[in-house]
Design a protein around this motif. Structure first.
Motif, PDB file in Angstrom:
ATOM      1  N   ARG A  31       0.890  -1.224   0.139  1.00 24.36           N
ATOM      2  CA  ARG A  31       0.047   0.043  -0.384  1.00 24.36           C
ATOM      3  C   ARG A  31       1.085   1.323  -0.156  1.00 24.36           C
ATOM      4  NH1 ARG A  31      -3.741   2.939  -1.423  1.00 24.36           N
ATOM      5  NH2 ARG A  31      -4.972   4.475  -0.009  1.00 24.36           N
ATOM      6  N   TYR A  32       1.645   1.169   1.170  1.00 28.05           N
ATOM      7  CA  TYR A  32       3.125   2.376   1.085  1.00 28.05           C
ATOM      8  C   TYR A  32       4.436   1.667  -0.004  1.00 28.05           C
ATOM      9  CZ  TYR A  32      -0.916   4.286   3.722  1.00 28.05           C
ATOM     10  OH  TYR A  32      -1.976   4.456   4.084  1.00 28.05           O
ATOM     11  N   ASN A  42       7.825  15.591  -2.828  1.00 28.13           N
ATOM     12  CA  ASN A  42       6.505  14.546  -2.676  1.00 28.13           C
ATOM     13  C   ASN A  42       5.014  15.611  -3.154  1.00 28.13           C
ATOM     14  OD1 ASN A  42       7.907  12.676  -1.418  1.00 28.13           O
ATOM     15  ND2 ASN A  42       8.100  13.026   1.140  1.00 28.13           N
ATOM     16  N   SER A  43       5.330  16.677  -3.326  1.00 31.37           N
ATOM     17  CA  SER A  43       3.788  17.431  -3.555  1.00 31.37           C
ATOM     18  C   SER A  43       3.296  17.644  -5.197  1.00 31.37           C
ATOM     19  CB  SER A  43       4.021  18.824  -2.633  1.00 31.37           C
ATOM     20  OG  SER A  43       5.195  19.627  -3.298  1.00 31.37           O
ATOM     21  N   ARG A  93       3.930   2.997  -8.750  1.00 32.85           N
ATOM     22  CA  ARG A  93       2.400   4.125  -9.994  1.00 32.85           C
ATOM     23  C   ARG A  93       2.342   3.072 -10.459  1.00 32.85           C
ATOM     24  NH1 ARG A  93       1.483   9.782  -9.562  1.00 32.85           N
ATOM     25  NH2 ARG A  93       0.874   9.829 -11.862  1.00 32.85           N
ATOM     26  N   LYS A  96      -0.689   1.168  -8.792  1.00 28.14           N
ATOM     27  CA  LYS A  96      -1.751   2.602  -8.027  1.00 28.14           C
ATOM     28  C   LYS A  96      -0.783   2.599  -5.999  1.00 28.14           C
ATOM     29  CE  LYS A  96      -5.612   2.933 -11.319  1.00 28.14           C
ATOM     30  NZ  LYS A  96      -6.445   2.602 -11.310  1.00 28.14           N
ATOM     31  N   ALA A  97      -0.034   2.489  -5.560  1.00 29.27           N
ATOM     32  CA  ALA A  97       0.804   2.279  -4.138  1.00 29.27           C
ATOM     33  C   ALA A  97       0.729   4.054  -3.912  1.00 29.27           C
ATOM     34  CB  ALA A  97       1.908   1.517  -4.164  1.00 29.27           C
ATOM     35  N   GLU A  98       0.663   4.581  -2.626  1.00 26.71           N
ATOM     36  CA  GLU A  98       1.222   5.791  -2.300  1.00 26.71           C
ATOM     37  C   GLU A  98       2.444   5.269  -2.094  1.00 26.71           C
ATOM     38  OE1 GLU A  98      -0.744   7.855  -0.852  1.00 26.71           O
ATOM     39  OE2 GLU A  98      -2.578   7.014  -1.333  1.00 26.71           O
ATOM     40  N   ARG A 100       6.454   8.116  -1.650  1.00 30.86           N
ATOM     41  CA  ARG A 100       6.588   8.961  -0.789  1.00 30.86           C
ATOM     42  C   ARG A 100       8.003   8.990  -0.294  1.00 30.86           C
ATOM     43  NH1 ARG A 100       1.954   9.517  -1.088  1.00 30.86           N
ATOM     44  NH2 ARG A 100       0.572  10.481   0.777  1.00 30.86           N
ATOM     45  N   ALA A 198       3.526   5.216   7.781  1.00 31.43           N
ATOM     46  CA  ALA A 198       2.942   4.681   7.496  1.00 31.43           C
ATOM     47  C   ALA A 198       2.323   3.135   7.683  1.00 31.43           C
ATOM     48  CB  ALA A 198       4.323   3.678   6.254  1.00 31.43           C
ATOM     49  N   GLN A 201      -0.858   3.288   9.317  1.00 38.09           N
ATOM     50  CA  GLN A 201      -1.950   3.685   8.948  1.00 38.09           C
ATOM     51  C   GLN A 201      -2.940   1.973   8.581  1.00 38.09           C
ATOM     52  OE1 GLN A 201      -3.391   6.739   8.124  1.00 38.09           O
ATOM     53  NE2 GLN A 201      -0.631   7.188   9.131  1.00 38.09           N
ATOM     54  N   GLU A 231       1.938  12.637   8.078  1.00 40.19           N
ATOM     55  CA  GLU A 231       3.284  12.917   7.573  1.00 40.19           C
ATOM     56  C   GLU A 231       3.859  13.563   8.467  1.00 40.19           C
ATOM     57  OE1 GLU A 231       2.759  13.264   3.544  1.00 40.19           O
ATOM     58  OE2 GLU A 231       0.751  11.707   3.703  1.00 40.19           O
TER      59      GLU A 231
END
Length: 794
Positions: A31-32, A42-43, A93, A96-98, A100, A198, A201, A231
């Motif tokens: 997931r992460y 990161n943004s 990607r 579709k993992a998160e 960072r 992480a 979560q 975060e």
């Protein structure tokens, strides 16, 4: 639910590690995915997935808004397709993992001396431990070199599960229980916080990709941290700089920049990662076996193109030797070092003076065989990255495009400029500003060496090499416009002069660069630092050079936008004061510095003349710290001092004589020219005369009394003294321009009742011998005649 994260310790830019990371993400479906990289980006992670051409890098910086008020920091986080971090981004990607980045920003104190985020950051103790461990392992396996050891252990096409076990064991032994440097501890504390966040979560697996050095510590560290509901936030600027001052304002930023394989290669000085990035890419694309054959083919093509020895028989021997070495060493397939050793053994016919390049880390050493140099160049590769068209760019690039369009400058092109035209002067300043920023592809083929040299044309060659965009993005940390960035870069260079060797000479160079680039508005900080730096300069001649350049620009720098500039006023005041102090305390003059010594007197004299010509009100307004009378007093004492060098005494007296017209009420010097010369030894007369003529040639050559008196002094010398005086006397008259030298010769001829002879009879060389040689031969002939007379033979 997984209770522990999967932490994969990798070696940066390793194809085997990239293969492992991609496989584990596709199998685990985390997931992460947390990656060692700048967390301030990161943004903007979406920018990494634009259609770029690799390699590329994230360039992150933190710089003070005012030069000299803090420290500049910046570092690169480079990615190639075979980089584990890049594969982590792409595979995460895809599922579709998160994603960072979990490392500190580049402006943190942890990166104080680090230009590359993925460099080896172990401290001295840990470095020694790692080297001892690797050397022991290499000795046990019969392998030479760290890279050869790595290839044997990890790049030899073992399966994913075995590779992960090998890496884990290797990095645990490498790190041990050593805590590491403070910078590493700070970074690992932040990375552990991200892992803690992480894991808290509790909505999927967590996979971490980091340098293998950090992996063993992170596995222990995250578990002992308190829960992280949100975060982790970026650390405050005040926490990132050891010398933080509350009134210092910093500008930070991160941008994608094109990178190149050459910058990634360990053999060009890259501090970490894998050597030979082109070869590593071929391994990633084709597999180890095909990569070796492909490299073999490319090297053969390169050597034959350059007419280096590479016959068909040689290359056949290379192939057989490479296969034999692989089997002998227990490799499933020939590794990079197997191919390189095979080529060296088959193609290098003579004894080598330096080790094989792949047996050590760092740049190629001087004396490396040309064949080996070309082999390493092929394996390094020529690839350059290219950013996607819609990649966000820093303001400098946008403003630069507008500025170049306004000035009608096209890159690439060749530009010829007439500096008498205002529009061409503007173009020249912009190009000099680009040159100040060291932008590749901007070359002045013919132009002005110094701002006031009098040349009025320039010829520029403008090219657009692949590294130009990257250099412009890096230069964007200095300012948002071309002029602002160039001024900030120049101020930084000026501030760095403090305490450096040759500081004043460098100051003159930078002032000329400022003038050529049309930059005059320096900060107060620069003025303060320059004052402190000049106050410690002990070279009188260098100070004279700076004073001359600053005075010239201050008085006549209108065409380059420097006339009356405050920075020049400051340089004039501090160098004038310091030069006078050194002038009085100066002892003997090195003959090699005689011309520069006189030039320093001339510079002081020019400033003094200007001061004396100004009304008192203007003088006190413009030059409140300068005292013309002080210069006159110092020169009077210098001319009268028997301990001073004759060159200095003559120059001081000449300066006083030259200013008599400006100051008719000035008291007569303590020693007049002829009286001074009469007190000196024959071998010193010419030195004093050089100073006199260089500073007051007009006054002296027009004074018949001086010419007559000098003629009598020279005539009174005996042969030996004349021979001693001759070289320096000739040097003194070299300060006279041709017309004045001719007038002086005419006066000498009249004194010797030889005015019927042409002036050229004293100026021209009658024979191939120099006057010194003629005088020496005459003296030798006289002594010979004396000896013959003693024996009754003459």
């Amino acid at each position: 639910m997984n209770k522990t994260p999967e932490i994969i310790g990798i070696r940066h830019h390793s194809p085997a590690c990239a293969r492992l990371v991609a496989a584990r993400i596709n199998t685990l479906k985390p997931r992460y995915v947390l990656i060692e990289g700048p967390m301030d980006f990161n943004s903007r992670l979406d920018e990494l997935f634009l259609p770029h051409q690799l390699p590329l890098a994230i360039y992150s910086y933190g710089v003070p808004q005012q030069p000299g008020q803090g420290v500049r920091r910046g570092s690169w986080s480079p990615f190639a397709e075979h980089s584990p971090e890049w594969q982590a981004l792409q595979q995460a990607r895809a599922i579709k993992a998160e994603i960072r980045f979990m490392d500190l920003p580049a402006w943190h104190a942890a990166f104080a001396d680090i230009a590359n985020r993925y460099a080896d950051l172990a401290d001295a103790e840990q470095q020694q431990r790692a080297e001892d461990f690797e050397q022991a392992l290499s000795l046990e396996l019969g392998i030479q070199g760290r890279d050869a050891l790595w290839d044997r252990l990890f790049e030899d096409q073992c399966d994913v599960q075995e590779l992960e076990q090998r890496l884990s064991h290797y990095f645990e032994r490498l790190r041990g229980e050593v805590p590491g440097s403070q910078g590493n501890q700070d970074r690992e504390a932040m990375m552990a916080r991200w892992i803690r966040w992480a894991m808290d979560q509790q909505d999927g697996a967590v996979l971490v990709v980091c340098g293998g050095y950090h992996a063993p510590t992170l596995m222990k560290l995250w578990q002992n941290l308190p829960s992280e509901e949100h975060e982790p936030e970026l650390p405050a600027i005040s926490q990132c700089f050891d010398d933080w001052q509350g009134d210092t304002q910093y500008t930070t930023g991160s941008y994608l920049v094109p990178y190149s394989y050459k910058r990634l290669d360990a053999f060009t000085g890259y501090a970490s990662g894998m050597p030979s990035p082109a070869f590593q890419q071929w391994v990633w694309e084709f597999g180890l076996e095909q990569a070796g054959l492909y490299a073999f083919q490319r090297i053969l093509e390169r050597l034959r193109k350059l007419n280096l020895p590479a016959s068909t028989a040689d290359m056949g021997a290379v192939y057989l030797r490479g296969q034999a070495l692989a089997r002998l060493r227990g490799h499933q397939l020939p590794l990079r070092n197997d191919w390189l050793d095979a080529m060296a053994g088959s193609l290098v016919k003579e004894a080598m003076d330096v080790p094989l390049p792949w047996s050590y880390r760092g740049p190629l050493r001087p004396g490396t065989e040309p064949i080996l140099v070309q082999m390493m160049a092929v394996l390094a590769g020529e690839s350059h990255g290219k950013l996607a068209a819609n990649t966000p760019r820093p303001p400098l690039l946008i403003s630069l495009e507008l500025e170049l369009a306004r000035l009608a400058i096209t890159i690439p092109s060749e530009v010829k400029l007439d500096l008498l035209k205002p529009e061409d002067r503007q173009r020249s300043r912009a190009l000099h500003q680009l040159a100040l920023l060291a932008i590749p592809g901007i070359h002045c083929l013919k132009g002005v060496g110094q701002a006031m040299s009098g040349e009025m044309s320039e010829h520029w060659q403008l090219r657009s090499p692949l590294e130009q965009v990257a250099a412009l993005i890096e230069a964007a940390s200095y300012g948002a416009t071309l002029a602002d960035a160039a001024l900030a870069k120049l101020e930084e260079a000026l501030l760095e002069l403090h305490g450096s060797q040759g500081m004043v000479v460098a100051l003159v160079k930078l002032l000329n660069q400022a003038a050529l680039a049309g930059l005059a508005d320096f900060s107060n900080r620069v003025v303060e630092q320059l004052t402190a730096a000049v106050s410690q300069e002990g070279n009188f001649e260098d100070l004279g050079l700076a004073l001359e350049a600053a005075h010239m620009l201050y008085r006549h720098g209108e065409s380059v936008g420097m006339q009356g500039a405050a920075i020049l006023l400051t340089v004039i005041q501090i160098t004038f004061d310091r030069a006078l102090w050194l002038c009085e305390s100066y002892g003997s003059v090195n003959p090699a510095d005689s011309h520069r010594h006189i030039a320093a007197f001339q510079a002081i004299r020019l400033v003094t003349r200007d001061l004396l010509a100004l009304p008192d009100a203007d003088r006190n307004t413009l030059f409140p710290a300068l005292e013309a009378d002080r210069a006159l007093t110092v020169w009077q004492r210098k001319a009268a001092s028997t301990d001073a060098d004759p060159l200095s005494r003559g120059a001081a007296l000449g300066a006083l004589l030259s200013l008599n017209d400006t100051q008719p009420d000035t008291a007569s010097p303590n020693a007049q020219p002829l009286a001074l010369l009469a007190t000196l030894a024959a071998n010193k007369m010419g030195d004093a005369l050089s100073g006199l003529i260089a500073l007051a040639r007009h006054q002296l050559t027009q004074d018949l009394t001086f010419v007559d008196g000098l003629n009598q002094l020279v005539t009174a010398l005996d042969d030996e003294d004349f021979l001693l005086a001759l070289p320096a006397m000739r040097g003194a008259f070299a300060w006279l321009p041709p017309r004045e030298r001719g007038e002086f010769a005419r006066q000498i001829l009249e004194l010797h009742q030889a005015s019927h002879l042409p002036v050229s009879s004293l100026n021209r060389e009658i024979t191939a011998a120099t006057p010194q040689e003629i005088a020496a031969m005459q003296q030798a002939e006289k002594r010979a005649l004396e000896i013959l007379g003693q024996w009754g033979l003459a």
